[in-house]
Design a protein around this motif. Structure first.
Motif, mmCIF file in Angstrom:
data_model
loop_
_atom_site.group_PDB
_atom_site.id
_atom_site.type_symbol
_atom_site.label_atom_id
_atom_site.label_comp_id
_atom_site.label_asym_id
_atom_site.label_seq_id
_atom_site.Cartn_x
_atom_site.Cartn_y
_atom_site.Cartn_z
ATOM 1 N N LEU A 104 0.952 -1.146 -0.082
ATOM 2 C CA LEU A 104 -0.169 0.113 -0.046
ATOM 3 C C LEU A 104 0.780 1.198 0.158
ATOM 4 C CD1 LEU A 104 -2.608 -0.913 2.763
ATOM 5 C CD2 LEU A 104 -2.801 -1.253 0.295
ATOM 6 N N LYS A 105 0.524 2.326 -0.777
ATOM 7 C CA LYS A 105 1.453 3.452 -0.851
ATOM 8 C C LYS A 105 0.219 4.631 -0.549
ATOM 9 C CE LYS A 105 4.051 6.326 -4.011
ATOM 10 N NZ LYS A 105 4.659 6.369 -5.305
ATOM 11 N N ILE A 106 0.437 5.329 0.645
ATOM 12 C CA ILE A 106 -0.355 6.536 0.838
ATOM 13 C C ILE A 106 0.559 7.744 0.767
ATOM 14 C CG2 ILE A 106 -1.760 7.766 2.749
ATOM 15 C CD1 ILE A 106 -2.311 4.808 3.988
ATOM 16 N N ASP A 107 0.240 8.558 -0.213
ATOM 17 C CA ASP A 107 0.932 9.726 -0.609
ATOM 18 C C ASP A 107 -0.203 10.873 -0.398
ATOM 19 O OD1 ASP A 107 -0.513 9.845 -2.907
ATOM 20 O OD2 ASP A 107 1.283 9.484 -4.093
ATOM 21 N N GLY A 108 0.108 12.066 -0.645
ATOM 22 C CA GLY A 108 -0.701 13.311 -0.318
ATOM 23 C C GLY A 108 -1.818 12.849 -1.203
ATOM 24 N N PHE A 109 -1.768 12.301 -2.776
ATOM 25 C CA PHE A 109 -3.247 12.370 -3.416
ATOM 26 C C PHE A 109 -4.082 11.198 -3.083
ATOM 27 C CE2 PHE A 109 -4.461 11.624 -8.013
ATOM 28 C CZ PHE A 109 -5.595 12.256 -7.928
ATOM 29 N N SER A 110 -3.438 10.120 -2.591
ATOM 30 C CA SER A 110 -4.305 8.990 -2.081
ATOM 31 C C SER A 110 -5.138 9.395 -0.686
ATOM 32 C CB SER A 110 -3.468 7.887 -1.932
ATOM 33 O OG SER A 110 -2.229 7.874 -1.175
ATOM 34 N N LEU A 111 -4.395 10.069 0.029
ATOM 35 C CA LEU A 111 -4.847 10.539 1.266
ATOM 36 C C LEU A 111 -6.099 11.563 1.096
ATOM 37 C CD1 LEU A 111 -5.197 10.671 4.272
ATOM 38 C CD2 LEU A 111 -3.343 12.342 4.382
ATOM 39 N N PHE A 112 -5.831 12.493 -0.019
ATOM 40 C CA PHE A 112 -6.714 13.279 -0.509
ATOM 41 C C PHE A 112 -8.012 12.616 -0.822
ATOM 42 C CE2 PHE A 112 -8.811 15.808 -4.048
ATOM 43 C CZ PHE A 112 -8.989 17.120 -3.232
ATOM 44 N N MET A 113 -7.967 11.535 -1.428
ATOM 45 C CA MET A 113 -8.906 10.933 -2.146
ATOM 46 C C MET A 113 -9.719 10.010 -0.984
ATOM 47 S SD MET A 113 -9.392 11.715 -5.429
ATOM 48 C CE MET A 113 -10.596 10.661 -5.741
ATOM 49 N N GLY A 114 -9.065 9.440 -0.341
ATOM 50 C CA GLY A 114 -9.536 8.581 0.965
ATOM 51 C C GLY A 114 -10.303 9.543 1.901
ATOM 52 N N LEU A 115 -10.039 10.782 2.097
ATOM 53 C CA LEU A 115 -10.747 11.729 2.829
ATOM 54 C C LEU A 115 -12.031 11.897 2.286
ATOM 55 C CD1 LEU A 115 -7.755 14.173 4.061
ATOM 56 C CD2 LEU A 115 -9.098 12.623 5.489
ATOM 57 N N ILE A 116 -11.901 12.196 0.833
ATOM 58 C CA ILE A 116 -13.191 12.583 0.299
ATOM 59 C C ILE A 116 -14.181 11.181 0.467
ATOM 60 C CG2 ILE A 116 -14.432 12.618 -2.018
ATOM 61 C CD1 ILE A 116 -11.769 14.315 -2.929
ATOM 62 N N SER A 117 -13.651 10.246 0.192
ATOM 63 C CA SER A 117 -14.611 8.792 0.297
ATOM 64 C C SER A 117 -15.193 8.489 1.671
ATOM 65 C CB SER A 117 -13.943 7.529 -0.304
ATOM 66 O OG SER A 117 -13.078 7.650 -1.498
ATOM 67 N N GLY A 118 -14.289 8.858 2.491
ATOM 68 C CA GLY A 118 -14.808 8.528 4.006
ATOM 69 C C GLY A 118 -15.679 9.657 4.087
ATOM 70 N N THR A 119 -15.566 10.728 4.049
ATOM 71 C CA THR A 119 -16.393 11.859 4.495
ATOM 72 C C THR A 119 -18.058 11.523 3.965
ATOM 73 O OG1 THR A 119 -14.741 13.547 4.741
ATOM 74 C CG2 THR A 119 -16.849 14.224 4.542
ATOM 75 N N VAL A 120 -17.934 11.416 2.564
ATOM 76 C CA VAL A 120 -19.161 11.068 1.909
ATOM 77 C C VAL A 120 -19.812 9.830 2.211
ATOM 78 C CG1 VAL A 120 -20.121 10.757 -0.463
ATOM 79 C CG2 VAL A 120 -18.532 12.202 -0.207
ATOM 80 N N ALA A 121 -18.923 8.716 2.600
ATOM 81 C CA ALA A 121 -19.574 7.615 3.146
ATOM 82 C C ALA A 121 -20.280 7.877 4.596
ATOM 83 C CB ALA A 121 -18.499 6.320 3.156
ATOM 84 N N LEU A 122 -19.768 8.633 5.336
ATOM 85 C CA LEU A 122 -20.298 9.167 6.726
ATOM 86 C C LEU A 122 -21.709 9.613 6.505
ATOM 87 C CD1 LEU A 122 -20.127 9.339 9.741
ATOM 88 C CD2 LEU A 122 -18.758 11.451 9.504
ATOM 89 N N VAL A 123 -21.565 10.770 5.427
ATOM 90 C CA VAL A 123 -22.948 11.529 5.407
ATOM 91 C C VAL A 123 -24.224 10.668 4.761
ATOM 92 C CG1 VAL A 123 -23.914 13.364 4.057
ATOM 93 C CG2 VAL A 123 -21.575 13.733 5.108
ATOM 94 N N ALA A 124 -23.744 9.779 3.958
ATOM 95 C CA ALA A 124 -24.681 8.802 3.004
ATOM 96 C C ALA A 124 -25.072 7.959 4.065
ATOM 97 C CB ALA A 124 -23.974 7.864 1.810
ATOM 98 N N PHE A 125 -24.371 7.628 4.908
ATOM 99 C CA PHE A 125 -25.025 6.625 5.948
ATOM 100 C C PHE A 125 -25.830 7.420 7.099
ATOM 101 C CE2 PHE A 125 -24.446 5.142 10.537
ATOM 102 C CZ PHE A 125 -25.228 4.083 10.615
ATOM 103 N N LEU A 126 -25.275 8.431 7.644
ATOM 104 C CA LEU A 126 -26.633 9.375 8.461
ATOM 105 C C LEU A 126 -27.696 9.540 7.744
ATOM 106 C CD1 LEU A 126 -23.877 11.781 9.840
ATOM 107 C CD2 LEU A 126 -24.942 9.850 11.076
ATOM 108 N N TYR A 127 -27.659 9.638 6.413
ATOM 109 C CA TYR A 127 -28.792 10.096 5.511
ATOM 110 C C TYR A 127 -29.673 8.940 5.598
ATOM 111 C CZ TYR A 127 -31.672 12.108 1.690
ATOM 112 O OH TYR A 127 -32.467 12.910 0.847
ATOM 113 N N SER A 128 -28.940 7.543 5.204
ATOM 114 C CA SER A 128 -29.823 6.353 5.077
ATOM 115 C C SER A 128 -30.398 5.762 6.254
ATOM 116 C CB SER A 128 -28.822 5.286 4.512
ATOM 117 O OG SER A 128 -28.162 5.901 3.434
ATOM 118 N N TRP A 129 -30.062 6.248 7.466
ATOM 119 C CA TRP A 129 -30.263 5.768 8.758
ATOM 120 C C TRP A 129 -31.980 5.747 8.583
ATOM 121 C CZ3 TRP A 129 -26.903 5.844 13.390
ATOM 122 C CH2 TRP A 129 -27.370 5.152 14.394
ATOM 123 N N LYS A 130 -32.797 6.762 8.295
ATOM 124 C CA LYS A 130 -34.235 6.448 8.345
ATOM 125 C C LYS A 130 -34.607 6.733 6.801
ATOM 126 C CE LYS A 130 -35.163 6.522 12.698
ATOM 127 N NZ LYS A 130 -35.854 5.229 13.223
#
Length: 518
Positions: free
Chosen positions: A85-111
Motif C-alpha cells: 500500500l502507498k499513501i501519499d498526498g493524493f491518495s490520502l486526499f481521495m481517501g478523505l473524500i470517500s470517508g466523508t461522503v460515506a459518513l454523510v450517506a450513512f447518516l442520511y440512510s439511517w431513516k
C-alpha cells in the motif's frame, strides 16, 4: 497499532461488513451503531494521517504480511514479493473524500432507507463500496487495483438496483454491471500487458523500468479509456443518467465519489505509472494532456447541454455530474500538457501546476456539493412522489431546510462566491486562460448555463404557491438526513470562505504526490 493504520483503514469496513448480519441478529440499533462507529473510526484514522502525509509531504509504504511492514523496500521486490500500500498526498486526499461522503450517506440512510428486512444487505454493500474506493486509492499494486475496482463495481451495481426511485425494474443496475464488466476486462488486459513485460505489478517498479514501447502504449489505452468511462467522461457517459437517476439518493452521492475514484485512476496512471514523456503518441501535439483536455471540454459542454432540456430532476443532476467532471479533466489535462511537453520550469509553476491544483481541488468540491444536491433531490422526490419537475411547486413553504441546502449546493456548482465551487473554478479559469483563452471562455460559459439550469430547478420545485395536494409524503425530515445534509452545507461554505487552508493542507500535498519535477 498506529503503524498498521493503512491496512486497518481497509480491513475495518471489510470486517464490519461481514459482521453486519450477526449485528442485526442482536438488534437493529446495535447494527446501526456498529456501522456508525466503523465509519467514524475510518475517518478519524484518515485524519490522523494528515500530519505525516500532508503537512510533511510524506509517503507511507505499507507491506502487507511483512514482519516490519513499514521497513520493506518500497519497490516491492524483496523476497517474498508482497502486496504494498502507498499513501501519499493524493491518495490520502481521495481517501478523505470517500470517508466523508460515506459518513454523510450513512447518516442520511439511517431513516431514509426503510427497514424492510433488506436494509442489512444495503449497509453491507455500502461498506464494501467504501472498501473498494479506499483500497483502489491506497494500493500500489496493479492487480489489486483491479481487484478493488471489481469490489467497487459489484457493490455499486447492487446498490443501484436496491431500490429504484420510481419502482422500475433494476435495468440501471444491469447496465452499470455490463459497463463495469467491459471496463474492468480491458483494464485487466492492460495490466496483463505490463506484467508480461516487467514481471511485476508494483507501480513504482514498472514506472522506473518502463521503456515506453508499443506494448506500453497499448496498455495505456486499455487502462485509461475504461477508467475514463467509469468516471463518466463524454463520450463514454451513457451509463450515468440511468444509474444516477434510479439509485436511492444516498447511493447516488456515493456513486459520485466512486466515479471520482476512477478519475483518480486516470490521473494516477498518467503520472505515477506511465510518467513523462509519453512520446510518439500522435494525438494533438504528441501529448496525453490534450486527449484529457478534449475529453474535459466535451464533458463540460455536452453534459450541461443535456441537463438543460431535462424535466427529470435526478437525470438533470446526473448530466451535471458529467459536466463537472469536465472541469477536473480540463484542469489536470492542462497540467499534463505542460508537464508532458517537457516544460517543467517557469511555465509549469506559473499556470500548469495552478491548473492542476484547480482540477484536483474541484474533485473534493464536486463530491461535497454534488453529494448535497443529490441528497436534497431525495427529499424532493419523496415529498412529491415524482421526479418530474413539471409536477412540483412550492416546496419551500413546507421544507425550508431542504430549500436552503439546495440553494447552497446550486450556487456552489454554478461557481458563485463565496461557495467552494467558485474557489476551484476560479483557479481553473485563470490558469487555463494562460494556456488557451478559448478553453477558459468555454468553461465560464458552461458555468453560466449551469446556473440557469439550477434556477429552473429551484423555480419549479421550491417557488410558487403552497400546494399541499401535490405533496405525496408529509413525514418530517429525520435528524440523520438533516445532519448529513448539514455536514455537507458546512463543508461547502467553509471551503469557499477559506480555500487557501484546504489548498495548503490537502491539495498541494496531493499535487506533490502526483507530480515530481525532475
Amino acid at each position: 497499532m498506529s503503524k498498521h493504520l493503512p491496512i486497518l483503514i481497509i480491513t475495518i469496513p471489510l470486517l464490519t461488513a461481514f459482521m453486519m448480519p450477526i449485528a442485526a441478529r442482536v438488534g437493529i440499533r446495535f447494527r446501526n451503531v456498529l456501522m456508525l462507529m466503523a465509519i467514524l473510526a475510518i475517518n478519524i484514522m484518515l485524519l490522523s494521517l494528515i500530519p505525516e502525509v500532508a503537512l510533511n509531504f510524506g509517503t507511507i509504504f505499507y507491506t502487507v504480511g511483512a514482519p516490519n511492514p513499514l521497513a520493506i523496500n518500497p519497490e516491492g521486490l524483496a523476497f517474498p514479493i508482497r502486496i504494498i500500500l502507498k499513501i501519499d498526498g493524493f491518495s490520502l486526499f481521495m481517501g478523505l473524500i470517500s470517508g466523508t461522503v460515506a459518513l454523510v450517506a450513512f447518516l442520511y440512510s439511517w431513516k431514509f432507507i426503510k427497514e424492510d428486512g433488506k436494509k442489512t444487505y444495503y449497509f453491507i454493500l455500502m461498506l464494501l463500496m467504501l472498501v473498494g474506493m479506499i483500497g483502489l486509492e491506497f494500493t500500489n499494486d496493479l492487480f489489486n487495483f483491479f481487484v478493488f475496482m471489481e469490489i467497487l463495481s459489484i457493490s455499486c451495481a447492487a446498490l443501484v438496483a436496491y431500490e429504484t426511485e420510481e419502482k422500475h425494474p433494476p435495468y440501471a443496475g444491469y447496465k452499470y454491471m455490463l459497463i463495469s464488466a467491459i471496463a474492468t476486462s480491458f483494464l485487466l488486459l492492460g495490466i496483463g500487458l505490463l506484467y508480461a513485460q516487467y514481471g511485476s505489478f508494483n507501480m513504482d517498479y514498472i514506472h522506473n523500468e518502463m521503456n515506453h514501447s508499443l506494448l506500453d502504449k497499448m496498455a495505456l489505452i486499455f487502462m485509461l479509456i475504461p477508467l475514463a468511462m467509469k468516471a463518466g467522461a463524454i463520450p463514454m457517459h451513457m451509463w450515468v443518467p440511468d444509474t444516477y437517476s434510479e439509485a436511492p439518493a444516498p447511493v447516488t452521492a456515493m456513486l459520485v465519489t466512486a466515479s471520482q475514484a476512477s478519475l483518480y485512476g486516470v490521473f494516477r496512471l498518467s503520472f505515477s505509472l506511465f510518467g513523462n514523456p509519453i512520446s510518439s503518441i500522435s494525438i494533438n501535439y504528441n501529448s496525453l494532456g490534450w486527449v484529457i483536455i478534449i475529453l474535459g471540454v466535451l464533458s463540460m459542454f455536452v453534459g450541461v447541454a443535456m441537463a438543460l432540456v431535462q424535466h427529470d430532476i435526478k437525470r438533470l443532476m446526473a448530466f451535471h455530474a458529467v459536466s463537472q467532471t469536465g472541469y477536473m479533466l480540463l484542469g489536470v489535462g492542462v497540467g499534463i500538457a505542460v508537464y508532458a511537453a517537457g516544460d517543467k520550469g517557469a511555465a509549469f509553476e506559473s499556470f500548469g501546476k495552478v491548473a492542476m491544483i484547480g482540477g484536483i481541488f474541484h474533485i473534493m468540491n464536486h463530491a461535497f456539493y454534488k453529494g448535497l444536491l443529490f441528497l436534497t433531490s431525495g427529499v424532493i422526490v419523496r415529498r412529491f412522489g415524482t421526479r418530474n419537475l413539471d409536477k412540483m411547486i412550492g416546496l419551500a413553504h413546507r421544507d425550508t431546510f431542504t430549500a436552503v441546502a439546495f440553494i447552497i449546493g446550486a450556487l456552489a456548482i454554478a461557481g458563485i462566491p463565496p461557495f467552494n465551487g467558485f474557489a476551484s473554478k476560479l483557479l481553473i479559469y485563470e490558469s487555463v486562460y494562460k494556456f488557451s483563452p478559448l478553453l477558459s471562455i468555454i468553461a465560464m460559459f458552461v458555468s453560466v448555463l449551469t446556473l440557469a439550469s439550477f434556477v429552473k430547478v429551484f423555480y419549479s420545485a421550491f417557488l410558487g404557491p403552497r400546494r399541499d395536494d401535490l405533496i405525496h409524503n408529509t413525514e418530517p425530515i429525520s435528524a440523520g438526513m438533516k445532519i448529513g445534509m448539514g455536514i455537507l452545507c458546512v463543508l461547502v461554505v467553509l471551503m469557499g470562505l477559506f480555500p487557501e487552508v484546504v489548498i495548503d493542507v490537502l491539495v498541494e500535498p496531493a499535487i506533490a504526490g502526483l507530480v515530481t519535477i525532475r
